[in-house]
Write a protein that holds these residues in place. Structure first.
Motif, PDB file in Angstrom:
ATOM      1  N   ALA A  25      62.460  -5.848  69.569  1.00  0.00           N
ATOM      2  CA  ALA A  25      62.897  -5.138  70.779  1.00  0.00           C
ATOM      3  C   ALA A  25      62.335  -5.820  72.024  1.00  0.00           C
ATOM      4  N   ASN A  26      61.089  -6.246  71.962  1.00  0.00           N
ATOM      5  CA  ASN A  26      60.503  -6.964  73.105  1.00  0.00           C
ATOM      6  C   ASN A  26      61.214  -8.286  73.357  1.00  0.00           C
ATOM      7  N   ARG A  27      61.579  -8.974  72.301  1.00  0.00           N
ATOM      8  CA  ARG A  27      62.307 -10.249  72.459  1.00  0.00           C
ATOM      9  C   ARG A  27      63.652 -10.016  73.139  1.00  0.00           C
ATOM     10  N   TYR A  28      64.361  -8.980  72.696  1.00  0.00           N
ATOM     11  CA  TYR A  28      65.635  -8.648  73.338  1.00  0.00           C
ATOM     12  C   TYR A  28      65.425  -8.299  74.811  1.00  0.00           C
ATOM     13  N   SER A  29      64.355  -7.560  75.103  1.00  0.00           N
ATOM     14  CA  SER A  29      64.144  -7.050  76.457  1.00  0.00           C
ATOM     15  C   SER A  29      63.898  -8.142  77.494  1.00  0.00           C
ATOM     16  N   ILE A  30      63.484  -9.327  77.054  1.00  0.00           N
ATOM     17  CA  ILE A  30      63.253 -10.413  78.012  1.00  0.00           C
ATOM     18  C   ILE A  30      64.458 -11.327  78.147  1.00  0.00           C
ATOM     19  N   GLY A  31      65.524 -11.023  77.414  1.00  0.00           N
ATOM     20  CA  GLY A  31      66.749 -11.815  77.510  1.00  0.00           C
ATOM     21  C   GLY A  31      67.445 -11.616  78.848  1.00  0.00           C
TER      22      GLY A  31
END
Length: 65
Positions: A25-31
Motif C-alpha cells: 500500500a505504501n508503494r502504491y501511495s508514492i506512485g
C-alpha cells in the motif's frame, strides 16, 4: 443519520480494504497516479476513501465475459 463529511482512510485501512500488505500500500501511495494525501498533523497522513477506490477501479483489468 448519514454524515455529510467525507470518509478519510489511512494506509492500514487501504491495505486491509484491498487485501494487500502495508508495504505494498505504501508503494502504491508514492506512485504518480495515486491520489494526493491530506496531512492532519506531521504523523497523520490520510486519503479520501472515494478517491482511493476510484484509483483502484481505474487500474483493474477488464473482466472476462
Amino acid at each position: 443519520m448519514k454524515s455529510s463529511f467525507p470518509k478519510f482512510i489511512n494506509i492500514k485501512q487501504i491495505a486491509a480494504g484491498f487485501g494487500i500488505s502495508e508495504l505494498t500500500a505504501n508503494r502504491y501511495s508514492i506512485g504518480p497516479d495515486f491520489p494526493e494525501p491530506f496531512y492532519f498533523s506531521p504523523g497523520k497522513k490520510v486519503w479520501l476513501a472515494e478517491e482511493v477506490l476510484a484509483w483502484f477501479m481505474s487500474r483493474r483489468g477488464k473482466r472476462r465475459a
